[in-house]
Motif scaffolding. Structure first.
Motif, short mmCIF file in Angstrom:
data_model
loop_
_atom_site.label_atom_id
_atom_site.label_comp_id
_atom_site.label_asym_id
_atom_site.label_seq_id
_atom_site.Cartn_x
_atom_site.Cartn_y
_atom_site.Cartn_z
N ASP A 145 2.35 36.43 -21.18
CA ASP A 145 1.15 36.99 -21.81
C ASP A 145 1.54 37.86 -23.00
O ASP A 145 0.89 37.79 -24.06
CB ASP A 145 0.35 37.84 -20.81
N LEU A 146 2.58 38.65 -22.84
CA LEU A 146 3.03 39.52 -23.94
C LEU A 146 3.56 38.69 -25.10
O LEU A 146 3.30 39.01 -26.26
CB LEU A 146 4.10 40.49 -23.46
N ALA A 147 4.30 37.63 -24.79
CA ALA A 147 4.81 36.76 -25.86
C ALA A 147 3.67 36.10 -26.61
O ALA A 147 3.67 36.05 -27.85
CB ALA A 147 5.74 35.71 -25.26
N ASP A 148 2.68 35.61 -25.88
CA ASP A 148 1.51 35.00 -26.52
C ASP A 148 0.76 36.01 -27.37
O ASP A 148 0.33 35.71 -28.49
CB ASP A 148 0.57 34.41 -25.47
N ALA A 149 0.61 37.23 -26.86
CA ALA A 149 -0.09 38.27 -27.60
C ALA A 149 0.66 38.65 -28.87
O ALA A 149 0.04 38.92 -29.91
CB ALA A 149 -0.30 39.50 -26.72
N GLY A 150 1.97 38.67 -28.81
CA GLY A 150 2.78 38.98 -29.98
C GLY A 150 2.59 37.97 -31.10
O GLY A 150 2.64 38.32 -32.28
N ARG A 151 2.33 36.73 -30.74
CA ARG A 151 2.09 35.69 -31.75
C ARG A 151 0.65 35.69 -32.25
O ARG A 151 0.37 35.12 -33.29
CB ARG A 151 2.42 34.31 -31.16
N MET A 152 -0.25 36.32 -31.50
CA MET A 152 -1.67 36.31 -31.86
C MET A 152 -2.02 37.23 -33.02
O MET A 152 -2.97 36.98 -33.73
CB MET A 152 -2.52 36.73 -30.65
N GLY A 172 -5.74 39.31 -32.60
CA GLY A 172 -6.44 39.00 -31.36
C GLY A 172 -5.66 39.32 -30.10
O GLY A 172 -6.04 38.91 -29.00
N ALA A 173 -4.56 40.06 -30.24
CA ALA A 173 -3.68 40.33 -29.11
C ALA A 173 -4.39 41.06 -27.98
O ALA A 173 -4.24 40.71 -26.81
CB ALA A 173 -2.46 41.11 -29.56
N THR A 174 -5.16 42.06 -28.31
CA THR A 174 -5.81 42.84 -27.25
C THR A 174 -6.84 42.01 -26.50
O THR A 174 -6.95 42.12 -25.28
CB THR A 174 -6.48 44.11 -27.80
N SER A 175 -7.54 41.16 -27.21
CA SER A 175 -8.52 40.29 -26.55
C SER A 175 -7.83 39.31 -25.61
O SER A 175 -8.31 39.06 -24.51
CB SER A 175 -9.33 39.50 -27.59
N LEU A 176 -6.70 38.77 -26.05
CA LEU A 176 -5.95 37.84 -25.22
C LEU A 176 -5.46 38.54 -23.95
O LEU A 176 -5.62 38.00 -22.85
CB LEU A 176 -4.76 37.27 -25.98
N LEU A 177 -4.88 39.72 -24.08
CA LEU A 177 -4.39 40.45 -22.91
C LEU A 177 -5.53 40.80 -21.95
O LEU A 177 -5.38 40.68 -20.73
CB LEU A 177 -3.64 41.71 -23.34
N ALA A 178 -6.64 41.20 -22.49
CA ALA A 178 -7.80 41.52 -21.64
C ALA A 178 -8.30 40.28 -20.91
O ALA A 178 -8.62 40.34 -19.71
CB ALA A 178 -8.91 42.12 -22.48
N GLU A 179 -8.34 39.16 -21.60
CA GLU A 179 -8.79 37.90 -20.98
C GLU A 179 -7.86 37.47 -19.86
O GLU A 179 -8.31 37.11 -18.76
CB GLU A 179 -8.87 36.82 -22.05
N ARG A 180 -6.56 37.52 -20.11
CA ARG A 180 -5.59 37.12 -19.08
C ARG A 180 -5.67 38.04 -17.87
O ARG A 180 -5.61 37.61 -16.73
CB ARG A 180 -4.17 37.14 -19.65
N ARG A 181 -5.79 39.33 -18.12
CA ARG A 181 -5.90 40.29 -17.04
C ARG A 181 -7.16 40.04 -16.21
O ARG A 181 -7.13 40.04 -14.98
CB ARG A 181 -5.92 41.71 -17.59
N ASN A 182 -8.26 39.79 -16.88
CA ASN A 182 -9.52 39.52 -16.19
C ASN A 182 -9.46 38.23 -15.38
O ASN A 182 -10.01 38.16 -14.28
CB ASN A 182 -10.68 39.47 -17.18
N GLN A 183 -8.78 37.22 -15.90
CA GLN A 183 -8.61 35.96 -15.16
C GLN A 183 -7.84 36.19 -13.87
O GLN A 183 -8.22 35.70 -12.81
CB GLN A 183 -7.88 34.92 -16.01
#
Length: 61
Positions: free
Chosen positions: A33-40, A43-54
């Motif tokens: 998740d952190l690697a994906d967010a680093g590339r985003m 939109g990193a915070t949205s990605l991390l929030a989405e993954r956490r919520n999932q």
């Protein structure tokens, strides 16, 4: 300020990267998740929030 707003900057991602896998899991995140967010970028915070919520949703089932 929400948790993920606080970690929106690159320094925040680096701080999260310093956590061990167990601590990341407690937050509902993983190394990938952190690697994906680093590339985003912006939109990193949205990605991390989405993954956490999932993960939280699947845990509650």
């Amino acid at each position: 300020m929400s948790l993920f707003s606080f970690f929106s900057r690159r320094a925040g991602l680096q701080s999260l990267s310093a956590l061990d896998d167990r601590m990341l899991n407690d937050l509902g995140l993983s190394r990938s998740d952190l690697a994906d967010a680093g590339r985003m970028g912006a939109g990193a915070t949205s990605l991390l929030a989405e993954r956490r919520n999932q993960r939280a949703s699947s845990w509650m089932r």
